[in-house]
Motif scaffolding. Structure first.
Motif, PDB file in Angstrom:
ATOM      1  N   THR A 117       0.812  -1.217   0.000  1.00  0.00           N
ATOM      2  CA  THR A 117       0.000   0.000   0.000  1.00  0.00           C
ATOM      3  C   THR A 117       0.841   1.260   0.000  1.00  0.00           C
ATOM      4  N   GLY A 118       2.133   1.111   0.293  1.00  0.00           N
ATOM      5  CA  GLY A 118       3.001   2.270   0.429  1.00  0.00           C
ATOM      6  C   GLY A 118       3.018   2.842   1.834  1.00  0.00           C
ATOM      7  N   LEU A 119       2.190   2.283   2.711  1.00  0.00           N
ATOM      8  CA  LEU A 119       2.110   2.766   4.091  1.00  0.00           C
ATOM      9  C   LEU A 119       2.821   1.832   5.067  1.00  0.00           C
ATOM     10  N   GLU A 120       3.487   0.806   4.561  1.00  0.00           N
ATOM     11  CA  GLU A 120       4.174  -0.140   5.434  1.00  0.00           C
ATOM     12  C   GLU A 120       5.341   0.560   6.141  1.00  0.00           C
ATOM     13  N   ILE A 121       5.528   0.210   7.403  1.00  0.00           N
ATOM     14  CA  ILE A 121       6.607   0.822   8.181  1.00  0.00           C
ATOM     15  C   ILE A 121       7.810  -0.117   8.229  1.00  0.00           C
ATOM     16  N   GLU A 122       8.953   0.440   8.570  1.00  0.00           N
ATOM     17  CA  GLU A 122      10.196  -0.323   8.703  1.00  0.00           C
ATOM     18  C   GLU A 122      10.696  -0.192  10.136  1.00  0.00           C
ATOM     19  N   PRO A 123      10.260  -1.072  11.037  1.00  0.00           N
ATOM     20  CA  PRO A 123      10.688  -0.962  12.436  1.00  0.00           C
ATOM     21  C   PRO A 123      12.197  -1.127  12.574  1.00  0.00           C
ATOM     22  N   LEU A 124      12.797  -0.262  13.351  1.00  0.00           N
ATOM     23  CA  LEU A 124      14.210  -0.379  13.717  1.00  0.00           C
ATOM     24  C   LEU A 124      14.283  -0.435  15.228  1.00  0.00           C
ATOM     25  N   TYR A 125      14.992  -1.411  15.756  1.00  0.00           N
ATOM     26  CA  TYR A 125      14.978  -1.672  17.180  1.00  0.00           C
ATOM     27  C   TYR A 125      16.352  -1.426  17.787  1.00  0.00           C
ATOM     28  N   PRO A 126      16.553  -0.312  18.463  1.00  0.00           N
ATOM     29  CA  PRO A 126      17.812  -0.116  19.198  1.00  0.00           C
ATOM     30  C   PRO A 126      17.868  -1.071  20.385  1.00  0.00           C
ATOM     31  N   ASN A 127      19.057  -1.514  20.716  1.00  0.00           N
ATOM     32  CA  ASN A 127      19.214  -2.411  21.856  1.00  0.00           C
ATOM     33  C   ASN A 127      18.792  -1.709  23.132  1.00  0.00           C
ATOM     34  N   SER A 128      17.936  -2.390  23.882  1.00  0.00           N
ATOM     35  CA  SER A 128      17.456  -1.809  25.132  1.00  0.00           C
ATOM     36  C   SER A 128      17.422  -2.888  26.204  1.00  0.00           C
ATOM     37  N   LYS A 129      17.985  -2.579  27.360  1.00  0.00           N
ATOM     38  CA  LYS A 129      17.984  -3.529  28.464  1.00  0.00           C
ATOM     39  C   LYS A 129      16.602  -3.689  29.083  1.00  0.00           C
ATOM     40  N   GLU A 130      15.699  -2.770  28.770  1.00  0.00           N
ATOM     41  CA  GLU A 130      14.358  -2.847  29.336  1.00  0.00           C
ATOM     42  C   GLU A 130      13.470  -3.833  28.582  1.00  0.00           C
ATOM     43  N   ASP A 131      13.843  -4.208  27.359  1.00  0.00           N
ATOM     44  CA  ASP A 131      13.055  -5.173  26.593  1.00  0.00           C
ATOM     45  C   ASP A 131      13.139  -6.556  27.243  1.00  0.00           C
ATOM     46  N   THR A 132      12.066  -7.307  27.097  1.00  0.00           N
ATOM     47  CA  THR A 132      11.955  -8.622  27.731  1.00  0.00           C
ATOM     48  C   THR A 132      12.293  -9.718  26.727  1.00  0.00           C
ATOM     49  N   VAL A 133      13.292 -10.532  27.050  1.00  0.00           N
ATOM     50  CA  VAL A 133      13.614 -11.693  26.227  1.00  0.00           C
ATOM     51  C   VAL A 133      12.651 -12.818  26.611  1.00  0.00           C
ATOM     52  N   VAL A 134      11.814 -13.248  25.663  1.00  0.00           N
ATOM     53  CA  VAL A 134      10.816 -14.273  25.963  1.00  0.00           C
ATOM     54  C   VAL A 134      11.208 -15.648  25.417  1.00  0.00           C
ATOM     55  N   TYR A 135      12.236 -15.688  24.593  1.00  0.00           N
ATOM     56  CA  TYR A 135      12.712 -16.985  24.089  1.00  0.00           C
ATOM     57  C   TYR A 135      14.177 -16.850  23.727  1.00  0.00           C
ATOM     58  N   LEU A 136      14.983 -17.825  24.152  1.00  0.00           N
ATOM     59  CA  LEU A 136      16.408 -17.812  23.840  1.00  0.00           C
ATOM     60  C   LEU A 136      16.905 -19.252  23.766  1.00  0.00           C
ATOM     61  N   ALA A 137      17.379 -19.634  22.604  1.00  0.00           N
ATOM     62  CA  ALA A 137      17.913 -20.983  22.410  1.00  0.00           C
ATOM     63  C   ALA A 137      19.424 -20.883  22.330  1.00  0.00           C
ATOM     64  N   GLU A 138      20.099 -21.172  23.429  1.00  0.00           N
ATOM     65  CA  GLU A 138      21.554 -21.044  23.493  1.00  0.00           C
ATOM     66  C   GLU A 138      22.277 -22.360  23.256  1.00  0.00           C
ATOM     67  N   ASP A 139      21.540 -23.466  23.187  1.00  0.00           N
ATOM     68  CA  ASP A 139      22.182 -24.766  23.090  1.00  0.00           C
ATOM     69  C   ASP A 139      22.981 -24.927  21.801  1.00  0.00           C
ATOM     70  N   ALA A 140      22.603 -24.205  20.742  1.00  0.00           N
ATOM     71  CA  ALA A 140      23.269 -24.370  19.454  1.00  0.00           C
ATOM     72  C   ALA A 140      24.724 -23.933  19.483  1.00  0.00           C
ATOM     73  N   TYR A 141      25.096 -23.105  20.463  1.00  0.00           N
ATOM     74  CA  TYR A 141      26.447 -22.550  20.477  1.00  0.00           C
ATOM     75  C   TYR A 141      27.361 -23.223  21.507  1.00  0.00           C
ATOM     76  N   LYS A 142      26.950 -24.385  22.004  1.00  0.00           N
ATOM     77  CA  LYS A 142      27.769 -25.067  23.006  1.00  0.00           C
ATOM     78  C   LYS A 142      29.018 -25.690  22.406  1.00  0.00           C
ATOM     79  N   GLU A 143      29.002 -25.965  21.098  1.00  0.00           N
ATOM     80  CA  GLU A 143      30.164 -26.563  20.448  1.00  0.00           C
ATOM     81  C   GLU A 143      30.477 -25.785  19.169  1.00  0.00           C
ATOM     82  N   PRO A 144      31.770 -25.615  18.850  1.00  0.00           N
ATOM     83  CA  PRO A 144      32.134 -24.889  17.623  1.00  0.00           C
ATOM     84  C   PRO A 144      32.024 -25.743  16.368  1.00  0.00           C
TER      85      PRO A 144
END
Length: 458
Positions: A117-144
């Motif tokens: 439509t031409g009205l779509e927005i482009e969200p840009l998210y600066p890093n903020s410590k106040e944001d809530t992490v609701v999902y984090l999969a860290e297991d993938a980085y346990k081995e190189p």
């Protein structure tokens, strides 16, 4: 279990001229007065120099006794008498209990395209410590790099909302072919998502497939995936994300469908190293409260889907007569790479004179459309139409339906667990790192000289 590419031949057991001298030497110990209708196993011959084995059968043909190998038993993974071969994951990968299943559904209409439509927005998210992490999969980085595999990976349970009053969406992707690394809640109904790169790489973020629960109907949610790597995308040409609702599937038999509004694929601000990543944003209203839903880049087709399909062929009394399922090799995680031989059984003609048509698919795990194309081909060639029968009479089809099952299982987009793109290693001599393409190449080289080779790429 013997590797197919080392043991399988294109012949049907008939004898060519160049084989006769070896055959005569082999069968000279067999008494000529054996009854012509007999079928013996090699261990029934008492001559001490004759190999004692139940895997060689002696059959009387055209005035002579001819040895041949016994038909292989049902292979583990496609046996009618037992369960499917369990999937093997890198040992450190967390995998939720239970099985994710979706109904098969063919929409009665073409996929709806999104018209900007031409009205779509482009969200840009600066890093903020106040944001809530609701999902984090860290297991993938346990081995190189890949160490070893384990059946089912490391089992874990689903995460639950903090309390019953919390309206935060719950995300999950620790299941077969799932991909989602991190989710941050940036507003009450807005979520920033990060995809996991292919395992043991830092690249290839395009495939996504994840679960969402704790939904509220009628609320406009915004989802933004912030770390795509490709500058061009079909999302810029009208493609929408895929959506699946378990309640819609149960109540209305509706499966995967393309959804979303305010869809925009755009370039992010440059990172510290000067490289650009790309984002996909869309809005959506869930159709039901407390539903279990899924989003995906393209229609999922897992390794388990393939095994179930092959099992149905193996258990079919008609299709199994002209479709033989074998194991081409094992991946570095010890998952099976299957090869199908499809042809009308020949009793007198030499099958070495037939041309072979070789097809492969799913070298790139995230390109699931190749599996669906392959399934369509197999449905046709194993069908009862006169065209399918003619093709089976004329050619020998060698089909490798999934070249990269390890990558498919863990939700990679492009690479195997070697951290490399198999599509760039067909000429590699490293059999241990790239077994599926090594054995496929070997099979192609052993095919009749006038064979056709078709790669259903993906």
């Amino acid at each position: 279990m013997l590797e197919d590419s080392e043991q399988e031949d294109y012949s049907d057991g008939t004898i060519s001229e160049e084989d006769e001298s070896d055959e005569d030497t082999f069968v000279k110990f067999v008494s000529e007065d054996l009854h012509r209708s007999a079928l013996l196993t090699a261990d029934s011959i008492s001559y001490p120099s004759f190999p004692r084995t139940t895997q060689i059968l002696l059959e009387y043909r055209l005035g002579r006794w001819v040895p041949r190998l016994r038909e292989p038993r049902d292979l583990y993974g496609v046996s009618s008498s037992g369960p499917l071969s369990p999937t093997r994951w890198p040992y450190h990968c967390e995998v939720i209990d239970g099985k994710v299943q979706h109904i098969d559904w063919t929409p009665p209409y073409s996929e709806p395209m999104y018209i900007p439509t031409g009205l779509e927005i482009e969200p840009l998210y600066p890093n903020s410590k106040e944001d809530t992490v609701v999902y984090l999969a860290e297991d993938a980085y346990k081995e190189p790099y890949f160490m070893y595999s384990r059946v089912g990976g490391t089992r874990t349970s689903l995460k639950q909302p903090v309390d019953n009053c919390d309206n935060t969406l719950m995300f999950e992707a620790r299941f077969e072919s799932g991909n989602l690394q991190k989710v941050v809640k940036v507003a009450e109904y807005e979520y920033q998502l990060t995809l996991r790169p292919d395992l043991f790489t830092s690249r290839h973020t395009q495939w996504y497939y994840f679960q969402v629960t704790n939904t509220q109907a009628g609320i406009v949610y915004r989802f933004t995936i912030i770390n795509f790597t490709k500058p061009a995308s079909l999302y810029s040409r009208g493609m929408r994300p895929l959506f699946y609702s378990e309640k819609e599937a149960k109540a209305h038999k509706i499966g995967w469908q393309r959804i979303g509004d305010q869809i925009k694929y755009y370039r992010n601000n440059p990172e510290q190293d000067g490289r650009h990543s790309f984002s996909l944003t869309w809005t959506f209203q869930f159709p039901h409260n407390k539903d279990t839903c899924y989003f995906a880049h393209c229609y999922p087709y897992t390794y388990t889907n393939l095994q179930e399909y092959l099992s149905s062929i193996s258990n079919d009394p008609v299709r199994s007569t002209f479709c033989k399922i074998r194991v081409l090799c094992h991946t570095i995680a010890r998952n099976m790479v299957y090869v199908l031989t499809i042809a009308t059984p020949l009793k007198t003609a030499d099958s070495r004179k037939q041309k072979a048509v070789i097809l492969t698919a799913r070298v790139h795990p995230g390109e699931t459309n190749s599996s669906w194309i392959m399934k369509g081909f197999l449905d046709f060639i194993l069908g009862d139409s006169s065209d399918a029968q003619l093709l089976r009479d004329t050619f020998i089809f060698k089909v490798v339906p999934m070249l990269n099952p390890d990558g498919v299982i863990v939700g990679n987009y492009r690479c195997s667990l070697a951290g490399r793109d198999l599509n760039r290693n067909y000429t590699s001599l490293l059999k241990e790192l790239f077994p599926s393409v090594w054995y496929t190449r070997n099979m192609i080289r052993r095919a009749p000289s006038a064979s056709l080779v078709t790669l259903c790429q993906g």
